[in-house]
Scaffold this motif. Structure first.
Motif, mmCIF file in Angstrom:
data_model
loop_
_atom_site.group_PDB
_atom_site.id
_atom_site.type_symbol
_atom_site.label_atom_id
_atom_site.label_comp_id
_atom_site.label_asym_id
_atom_site.label_seq_id
_atom_site.Cartn_x
_atom_site.Cartn_y
_atom_site.Cartn_z
ATOM 1 N N SER A 47 0.846 -1.190 0.000
ATOM 2 C CA SER A 47 0.000 0.000 0.000
ATOM 3 C C SER A 47 0.884 1.243 0.000
ATOM 4 O O SER A 47 2.100 1.164 0.110
ATOM 5 N N GLY A 48 0.262 2.394 -0.092
ATOM 6 C CA GLY A 48 1.013 3.639 -0.094
ATOM 7 C C GLY A 48 1.851 3.817 1.154
ATOM 8 O O GLY A 48 2.974 4.301 1.104
ATOM 9 N N ALA A 49 1.329 3.409 2.294
ATOM 10 C CA ALA A 49 2.061 3.548 3.557
ATOM 11 C C ALA A 49 3.242 2.589 3.617
ATOM 12 O O ALA A 49 4.282 2.912 4.195
ATOM 13 N N ASN A 50 3.097 1.412 3.049
ATOM 14 C CA ASN A 50 4.160 0.414 3.097
ATOM 15 C C ASN A 50 5.200 0.601 1.995
ATOM 16 O O ASN A 50 6.261 -0.007 2.045
ATOM 17 N N TYR A 51 4.898 1.433 1.002
ATOM 18 C CA TYR A 51 5.804 1.619 -0.130
ATOM 19 C C TYR A 51 7.154 2.174 0.315
ATOM 20 O O TYR A 51 8.197 1.651 -0.075
ATOM 21 N N ALA A 52 7.141 3.209 1.139
ATOM 22 C CA ALA A 52 8.394 3.821 1.592
ATOM 23 C C ALA A 52 9.241 2.838 2.385
ATOM 24 O O ALA A 52 10.466 2.801 2.225
ATOM 25 N N SER A 53 8.621 2.022 3.219
ATOM 26 C CA SER A 53 9.392 1.040 3.977
ATOM 27 C C SER A 53 9.915 -0.074 3.074
ATOM 28 O O SER A 53 11.000 -0.595 3.309
ATOM 29 N N ALA A 54 9.165 -0.421 2.032
ATOM 30 C CA ALA A 54 9.641 -1.430 1.084
ATOM 31 C C ALA A 54 10.842 -0.908 0.305
ATOM 32 O O ALA A 54 11.805 -1.637 0.073
ATOM 33 N N VAL A 55 10.807 0.361 -0.077
ATOM 34 C CA VAL A 55 11.945 0.965 -0.775
ATOM 35 C C VAL A 55 13.144 1.030 0.164
ATOM 36 O O VAL A 55 14.272 0.736 -0.235
ATOM 37 N N ALA A 56 12.913 1.386 1.414
ATOM 38 C CA ALA A 56 14.010 1.469 2.386
ATOM 39 C C ALA A 56 14.639 0.097 2.638
ATOM 40 O O ALA A 56 15.845 0.000 2.861
ATOM 41 N N ALA A 57 13.828 -0.956 2.593
ATOM 42 C CA ALA A 57 14.340 -2.306 2.850
ATOM 43 C C ALA A 57 15.119 -2.862 1.655
ATOM 44 O O ALA A 57 15.956 -3.745 1.834
ATOM 45 N N ALA A 58 14.851 -2.343 0.473
ATOM 46 C CA ALA A 58 15.563 -2.820 -0.717
ATOM 47 C C ALA A 58 17.000 -2.306 -0.683
ATOM 48 O O ALA A 58 17.277 -1.219 -0.183
ATOM 49 N N LYS A 59 17.907 -3.111 -1.196
ATOM 50 C CA LYS A 59 19.318 -2.725 -1.211
ATOM 51 C C LYS A 59 19.594 -1.943 -2.492
ATOM 52 O O LYS A 59 19.949 -2.501 -3.519
ATOM 53 N N LEU A 60 19.407 -0.613 -2.404
ATOM 54 C CA LEU A 60 19.541 0.256 -3.566
ATOM 55 C C LEU A 60 20.573 1.336 -3.289
ATOM 56 O O LEU A 60 20.803 1.705 -2.137
ATOM 57 N N ASP A 61 21.162 1.878 -4.361
ATOM 58 C CA ASP A 61 22.060 3.010 -4.161
ATOM 59 C C ASP A 61 21.233 4.258 -3.865
ATOM 60 O O ASP A 61 20.012 4.267 -4.004
ATOM 61 N N ALA A 62 21.892 5.301 -3.419
ATOM 62 C CA ALA A 62 21.194 6.494 -2.946
ATOM 63 C C ALA A 62 20.345 7.150 -4.035
ATOM 64 O O ALA A 62 19.212 7.557 -3.776
ATOM 65 N N ALA A 63 20.870 7.246 -5.254
ATOM 66 C CA ALA A 63 20.128 7.912 -6.333
ATOM 67 C C ALA A 63 18.861 7.150 -6.684
ATOM 68 O O ALA A 63 17.788 7.746 -6.853
#
Length: 66
Positions: free
Chosen positions: A19-35
């Motif tokens: 959901s919209g609320a969980n999207y930010a936490s899912a992005v934070a949990a993914a191993k991505l570079d800063a950009a």
């Protein structure tokens, strides 16, 4: 396959589970570079494209034999 592509693939495979609320936490949990992380949080398509060195435009042509 890059981590960004894996994240987007997982997101597309089950779009109703994030959901919209969980999207930010899912992005934070993914191993991505800063950009890529910043572009995904901002939902910035052009920024994400630049972060993964994507093409500005892609074309597909179909030639049918006579």
């Amino acid at each position: 396959m890059s981590n960004v592509v894996q994240f987007l693939e997982a997101l597309g495979a089950s779009p109703n589970q994030i959901s919209g609320a969980n999207y930010a936490s899912a992005v934070a949990a993914a191993k991505l570079d800063a950009a890529a992380h910043e572009a995904l949080v901002a939902r910035d398509q052009d920024g994400l494209n630049r972060a993964i060195s994507g093409r500005a435009a892609m074309r597909c042509f179909v030639f049918v034999p006579d």
